[in-house]
Design an enzyme around this catalytic site. Structure first.
Site, PDB file in Angstrom:
ATOM      1  N   HIS A 100      31.528  34.034  45.410  1.00 29.72           N
ATOM      2  CA  HIS A 100      32.477  35.145  45.583  1.00 29.72           C
ATOM      3  C   HIS A 100      33.629  35.031  44.587  1.00 29.72           C
ATOM      4  CE1 HIS A 100      34.857  37.995  48.237  1.00 29.72           C
ATOM      5  NE2 HIS A 100      35.817  37.427  47.534  1.00 29.72           N
ATOM      6  N   GLU A 101      34.299  33.883  44.596  1.00 31.83           N
ATOM      7  CA  GLU A 101      35.461  33.728  43.712  1.00 31.83           C
ATOM      8  C   GLU A 101      35.045  33.723  42.245  1.00 31.83           C
ATOM      9  OE1 GLU A 101      38.216  34.239  44.961  1.00 31.83           O
ATOM     10  OE2 GLU A 101      37.761  33.892  47.077  1.00 31.83           O
ATOM     11  N   HIS A 119      35.037  37.229  41.036  1.00 28.33           N
ATOM     12  CA  HIS A 119      36.373  37.669  40.605  1.00 28.33           C
ATOM     13  C   HIS A 119      36.675  37.154  39.200  1.00 28.33           C
ATOM     14  CE1 HIS A 119      37.919  39.650  44.122  1.00 28.33           C
ATOM     15  NE2 HIS A 119      37.816  38.598  44.905  1.00 28.33           N
ATOM     16  N   HIS A 174      34.980  39.143  36.569  1.00 27.34           N
ATOM     17  CA  HIS A 174      35.670  40.419  36.398  1.00 27.34           C
ATOM     18  C   HIS A 174      36.843  40.255  35.431  1.00 27.34           C
ATOM     19  CE1 HIS A 174      37.868  44.032  38.470  1.00 27.34           C
ATOM     20  NE2 HIS A 174      37.398  44.349  37.283  1.00 27.34           N
TER      21      HIS A 174
END
Length: 706
Positions: A499-500, A503, A506
């Site tokens: 998940h992180e 980020h 991105h």
């Protein structure tokens, strides 16, 4: 104006001070912020930066940016995109440089000195931002460009950044009377200080004010050897040699709640967790909550909104609180039904074992684990040996390479802010530099709880078009190694790492010419890039590559993968229910008709009673430790994780329907979405990728909620 500065203000991590210290403000002092960084890739020289450097650097940064703003205002030429919007967008370089280091470190590696600096400079950066956003002469120029934007031959990116800046000014009070602007400035300053205080109180309650010390080995019954070994190491570190210590950090707390047979100690530990900030001591957060809610309501009213949720969500994809309530209730009702069924089945286990008690919240993890074994013959102890931290890192790098051709090269020569933080050079497939990524994995004093992605420098462009690559960071609180056993992760922790990392990708891919819009997305879009990565973590094809037994090196067997997949919808009543309950509590606070909350506990109880929350579990965050909404950037927006889950389920299916998890054409389109995510409204960006809007039904089916 640097986007990073806006982000830090929004999250309540901003800096500023106005005390007169002429000597410190001098740019001739030995201060690493006042010189160009000659480190590889321009990473911060953490080994040179000291606490005393922040305040003078922030002050100088404020002065420099104010001078840049004054020059825009003083320009007698007709306002244009180049002499107004562009100049404003590229202002504040030094202040962004300082904020980019202080903000992340004050979360990941803070101490009393750092917290004192934050308290000193926070009101001043807030004041500085207000002075810019409520500058009437500057707003006149921005408005003039905005009103003639369609007549100036601007391209799509220029139109977008012009419109966003105009909206920022309006939402920041530029249209208010001078009297109301002064009221708003005062509110913003107070809110900034209260958010800092909330976070400091929570950090103290979590890392300093509670620990469960066990001196009787019999009380460790049910716990695995690695959990016991880590508890012994924690005891030794805290001066309790020969005993065992469990803390409120989840890698310590969750295994105890899952496996410890001593029910009284499970209650003691969990009660320590859910009473954080609600103990009537110097770290109690109830008064701060009362003040924050009242001030936010006053701010919304000043800006012409019915309540603070209206103000926040108006800028998101959802647009209205009503749309969010409707969305959340579609999740809440099936989740509650599923949770009630789980309660019946867990109570049956208690009864069969001769337990003379009713299931309570501190029993959920323990009996849920027993229920999982009954239903799926799946023990988390079977899974964790395949998910060492190193294996999980191999997994994220494998996915990034196969999707985008990226290479992550560990760089031990780069300065780091803590000995546990690792630095990686990130290269494109052709060997060119994409950026730098720091990773910080384990809990410690001075690090807040949870997991997050941040950055020391955003990807951007100079005025002459030179690209400045991202320096990102992901921060976790994962189980530590114990003795000869490496850090072994639960599958939830593996998902958190993916998940992180999403980020982080991105941030690395962000590619836009203007700081205000590059990578800037609505809050309920921002979790799409992260949550989609969790899908690859759960795919058998991927798991077989990275999930290998830490002792034998054997890949995870198909039988265990099958058990994991079959249990994929297990406990979703609890997982979804506790999240939605917290999201609804957040909305209730920020839509309350009467923002004068006399009793925080009573308000929380009424909110949960209204939706029929059962006593066997509590919202994921009770009010007094709900840092997402009271000390972070998710106020009236905690719902966004599940809003984005609908998007990520649909987006991942774009890969699945091709029969290739790493389909190069779809990967290229999704990378374009990440790179240009700030170039248009969130739903438009998504539809450009997918060709259609998503619906909630696929997500509900995926989670077994329909």
């Amino acid at each position: 104006m640097k986007k990073l500065l806006f982000v830090i203000f929004v999250l309540g991590l901003a800096l500023v001070s106005c005390q007169s210290q002429k000597k410190e403000n001098s740019t001739t002092m030995e201060n690493p912020f006042f010189k160009e960084w000659t480190t590889p890739f321009g990473v911060p020289p953490f080994d040179e930066i000291k606490v005393e450097h922040y305040v003078p650097a922030v002050k100088e940064g404020i002065q420099q940016q104010q001078a840049e703003i004054d020059a825009i205002v003083a320009n007698t030429a007709e306002p244009t995109f180049e002499n107004t919007i562009l100049e404003m967008d590229k202002s504040g370089e030094l202040l962004s440089k300082v904020s980019g280091v202080f903000g992340p470190l004050n979360s990941a590696n803070t101490n009393e000195e750092m917290q004192a600096v934050a308290r000193e400079i926070s009101p001043l950066t807030t004041q500085h931002r207000d002075n810019i956003m409520m500058n009437p002469e500057l707003f006149k120029k921005v408005k003039a460009v905005y009103e003639k934007r369609n007549d100036q031959g601007l391209d799509a990116e220029q139109l977008r950044v012009t419109e966003k800046y105009y909206q920022d000014f309006v939402r920041s009070g530029a249209n208010l009377s001078s009297e109301d602007q002064e009221k708003l400035k005062k509110i913003n300053t107070e809110l900034s200080g209260l958010s800092l205080k909330f976070g400091e109180n929570l950090l103290a309650e979590t890392n300093k004010n509670f620990k469960l010390v066990i001196d009787n080995e019999a009380d460790l019954a049910g716990l695995s050897e690695d959990v016991v070994a880590r508890a012994a190491e924690d005891a030794k570190k805290s001066g309790e040699d020969g005993k065992w210590v469990f803390t409120l950090a989840k890698p310590s707390m969750i295994p105890f709640l899952q496996y410890a047979e001593n029910r009284d100690l499970r209650e003691k530990l969990y009660r320590g967790y859910f009473m954080r900030g609600d103990n009537g001591n110097e770290n109690d957060n109830k008064e701060a909550i009362q003040k924050i809610i009242k001030l936010r309501d006053e701010k919304a009213e000043l800006l012409g909104f019915d309540n603070y949720a209206d103000y926040v969500i108006d800028n998101n994809m959802a647009k209205t609180p009503e749309a969010v309530y409707d969305f959340l209730m579609k999740l809440w009702e099936p989740a509650l039904d599923m949770a009630k069924q789980d309660v019946k089945e867990m109570q049956a286990i208690i009864n069969r074992e001769g337990g003379d008690f009713k299931l309570a919240s501190w029993d959920w993890w323990y009996y849920n684990e027993k229920l999982r074994k009954e239903k799926f013959n799946l023990d988390e102890g079977e899974i964790k040996p395949y998910f060492s931290l190193q294996n999980a890192k191999d997994g994220i790098f494998y996915v990034a390479k196969n999707l985008y051709g990226l290479k992550f090269i560990k760089r031990d020569d780069l300065p780091t802010y803590h000995e546990e933080a690792e630095a990686y050079e990130v290269q494109e497939a052709d060997g060119s530099l994409l950026g730098v990524l720091y990773m910080d994995f384990h809990p410690r004093d001075g690090k807040r709880v949870g997991a997050w992605s941040t950055g020391f420098r955003q990807a951007s462009y100079t005025k002459d078009g030179k690209r400045i690559p991202r320096i990102g960071s992901i921060v976790m609180n994962f189980t530590r190694p114990a003795g000869d056993t490496p850090a072994l992760l639960s599958f939830d922790e593996v998902s958190t790492l993916f998940h992180e990392f999403g980020h982080a990708l991105h941030g690395l891919f962000t590619d836009g010419p203007y700081d205000r819009t590059a990578g800037s997305v609505p809050r309920d879009f921002v979790e799409l890039p992260s949550q989609i990565m969790e899908n690859w973590a759960a795919e058998p094809e991927v798991m077989k590559v990275f999930a290998k037994h830490y002792q034998t090196g054997e890949p995870i067997p198909d039988e265990l993968i099958e058990k994991l997949q079959k249990s994929g919808t297990f406990n979703q009543g609890f997982i979804t229910g506790e999240y939605v309950a917290a999201s609804l509590l957040d909305l209730d606070y920020h839509t309350a008709e009467n923002a004068e909350i006399d009793d925080v506990r009573a308000f929380e109880k009424a909110s949960m009673d209204k939706i029929g929350l059962i006593p066997e579990f509590i919202p994921r965050y009770r009010s007094t430790y709900f840092s997402h909404i009271f000390a972070g950037g998710y106020s009236a927006g905690y719902y966004v994780y599940y809003w984005a889950a609908v998007l990520d389920t649909d987006a991942f299916y774009a890969f699945k329907e091709t029969g290739d998890l790493f389909n190069p054409e779809v990967a290229a389109k999704f990378r374009e979405l990440l790179a240009k995510s700030g170039s248009d409204e969130g739903m438009n960006v998504y539809v450009n990728f997918r060709g259609k809007e998503p619906s909630i039904e696929p997500y509900l089916k995926k989670k077994g909620l329909m």
